[in-house]
Every structure is written in structure tokens, then in C-alpha cells.
Design an enzyme around this catalytic site. Structure first.
Site, PDB file in Angstrom:
ATOM      1  N   LYS A  83     -18.878 -12.694  43.597  1.00 16.54           N
ATOM      2  CA  LYS A  83     -18.821 -11.272  43.269  1.00 16.54           C
ATOM      3  C   LYS A  83     -19.571 -10.222  44.442  1.00 16.54           C
ATOM      4  O   LYS A  83     -19.506 -10.370  44.913  1.00 16.54           O
ATOM      5  CB  LYS A  83     -20.136 -11.468  41.839  1.00 16.54           C
ATOM      6  CG  LYS A  83     -20.872 -10.566  40.327  1.00 16.54           C
ATOM      7  CD  LYS A  83     -21.710 -10.936  39.907  1.00 16.54           C
ATOM      8  CE  LYS A  83     -21.718 -10.164  39.412  1.00 16.54           C
ATOM      9  NZ  LYS A  83     -23.458 -10.852  38.217  1.00 16.54           N
TER      10      LYS A  83
HETATM   11  O1  G3P Z   1     -25.658  -8.670  34.142  1.00 14.73           O
HETATM   12  C1  G3P Z   1     -25.577  -7.819  34.745  1.00 14.73           C
HETATM   13  C2  G3P Z   1     -27.630  -8.061  34.560  1.00 14.73           C
HETATM   14  O2  G3P Z   1     -27.568  -9.461  35.168  1.00 14.73           O
HETATM   15  C3  G3P Z   1     -28.263  -6.905  35.378  1.00 14.73           C
HETATM   16  O3  G3P Z   1     -28.596  -6.488  33.882  1.00 14.73           O
HETATM   17  O4  G3P Z   1     -30.443  -6.165  32.432  1.00 14.73           O
HETATM   18  O5  G3P Z   1     -31.326  -6.345  34.615  1.00 14.73           O
HETATM   19  O6  G3P Z   1     -29.517  -4.209  33.978  1.00 14.73           O
HETATM   20  P1  G3P Z   1     -30.033  -6.145  33.612  1.00 14.73           P
END
Ligand code: G3P
Length: 218
Positions: A83
Site C-alpha cells: 500500500k
Molecule cells: O480503509 C481506510 C480506513 O481504514 C480509514 O477509515 O474510518 O478511519 O476513515 P476511517
């Protein structure tokens, strides 16, 4: 649509993998920190649990160091997907790695133009963050629609991996738009199974079955 789970918690991955519905796993530095586990060790365990891609993120910001980190990460297992962030150095790294046959997930994508660049760099997956897009007053699903349109226009093979999924409607809309993959926290994936009428229906059927006095297993 493929389902990835967005977590580094082994128990949650094991539970979902047992359903047979899990196609891969995504992690990021925040999720690794939350797990409290050693990055290499937990990534190896996850790779052993699922056959599909397991995203492991580089933390360097320059291309040369990203390549060195990717080299270490890709030795963990064949299903590791490197990634990289959507920056110039990240996309340079993406191009070098995918040219070499390594899977790459380009993360932190917030515009359709960024997704176009990721596809041109040969990304295996691009990760638009819909929840964070919504948080900032935009519509995350409009972004997915635009990327789908652009990728279809030019027949790019990069898969749209909807990330930062916060609720079941993000999953539904992603499927309606034709996103290739979505990655969600375990709680969101589990919520997909739920419907009040399913629970009510089971309750009714079981009550009636009891009245028959029969059992299927003798
Ligand atoms: O897949 C990306 C994720 O881990 C981020 O999620 O909820 O932190 O925006 P969030």
C-alpha cells in the site's frame, strides 16, 4: 463485489474468514497501532489466514525508501499487496512494483483525477476514502461514480477499492455503482447480515415448529 475487512485484529479476521465470504484484508499504520501487535508478525498471521490480497502500507515518503520497505513487506507472503500513498513518490513506487508483478494498493485517494493517475501508474487497487470525503462536506459516493466512469471510459484494469466505509449504505451504493471491492470494519460487515424481519421470521417459524413436536435430527 469483493469484500475485504479493514482491520488488523486476528480474531475478527478469523471469524469473517470462516464465513467463506472474505476476499482480502486491508491494514494501515493506524490499524496496526490499534492492534498493539508487531507489524511484520501480525501481517504474516493475516496472510496465513486468507488467500486473497492483504494490504500492508509503507511509511516512507520518498521513493527509494518506499522501495526498500516494499521489498521487506513483499517477502512476508505471496499475497501481500503493498500500500502506497497517492503522492508523486507513491505513484513512482507503484509503477516500479506493478511493472515487477507486485500487487499495489494506492491509498488516500480523494479525487477522480488522483484515481486517474493511480490507474496510469498501473495500480492493482485504488482506495478512495468515502467516509472521510463525507466528513468534509463532499459526497463520497459521487467520487466512486466518477472513478467508475473514467475507468470504464478507458478500460483501466485498476480495481476500485472503496475504503473508509462507515455504514451499510456505503456498501449498497458501492455495489450499485459497480465498485470492484469494498473494505469495511468488521462491525459494518456483520451489520450487512442483519434485518429485523429476518429475526422476526425466524422467531415465528421456530414458535410454529415447536407446536409440531417434531425434530429433524433424530
Ligand atoms: O480503509 C481506510 C480506513 O481504514 C480509514 O477509515 O474510518 O478511519 O476513515 P476511517
Amino acid at each position: 463485489m469483493q469484500f475485504f475487512v479493514d482491520t488488523a485484529e486476528i480474531d475478527a479476521i478469523e471469524e469473517l474468514a470462516a464465513t467463506g465470504l472474505l476476499d482480502g484484508v486491508t491494514t494501515n499504520p493506524s490499524l496496526i497501532a490499534k492492534s498493539g501487535r508487531d507489524f511484520m508478525e501480525v501481517t504474516k498471521e493475516i496472510c496465513d489466514l486468507v488467500d486473497g490480497p492483504v494490504s500492508a502500507e509503507v511509511v516512507a515518503l520518498d521513493h527509494d525508501t518506499m522501495m526498500k520497505e516494499a521489498e521487506v513487506l513483499r517477502r512476508i507472503a505471496d499475497n501481500v499487496c503493498i500500500k502506497v500513498p497517492l503522492t508523486i513518490d507513491g505513484l513512482k513506487t507503484c509503477k516500479a512494483l506493478t511493472d515487477d508483478g507486485t500487487m499495489v494498493n494506492v491509498t488516500l485517494c480523494f479525487s477522480a483525477n488522483q484515481a486517474l493517475l493511480a490507474a496510469k501508474a498501473g495500480a492493482t487497487f485504488v482506495s478512495p476514502f468515502v467516509g472521510r470525503h463525507d466528513d468534509n462536506g463532499f459526497d463520497g459516493m459521487d467520487l466512486i461514480r466518477d472513478i467508475r466512469q473514467i475507468y470504464d471510459n478507458y478500460r483501466f484494469e485498476t480495481e476500485i477499492l472503496v475504503a473508509s466505509v462507515r455504514h451499510v449504505n456505503h456498501v449498497l451504493e458501492s455495489a450499485l455503482i459497480g465498485a470492484d471491492v469494498m473494505t469495511a470494519p468488521p462491525a459494518v460487515i456483520k451489520a450487512l447480515f442483519k434485518h429485523v424481519l429476518t429475526d422476526k421470521g425466524i422467531e415465528g417459524f421456530l414458535a410454529d415448529w415447536e407446536k409440531t413436536g417434531q425434530s429433524i435430527l433424530k
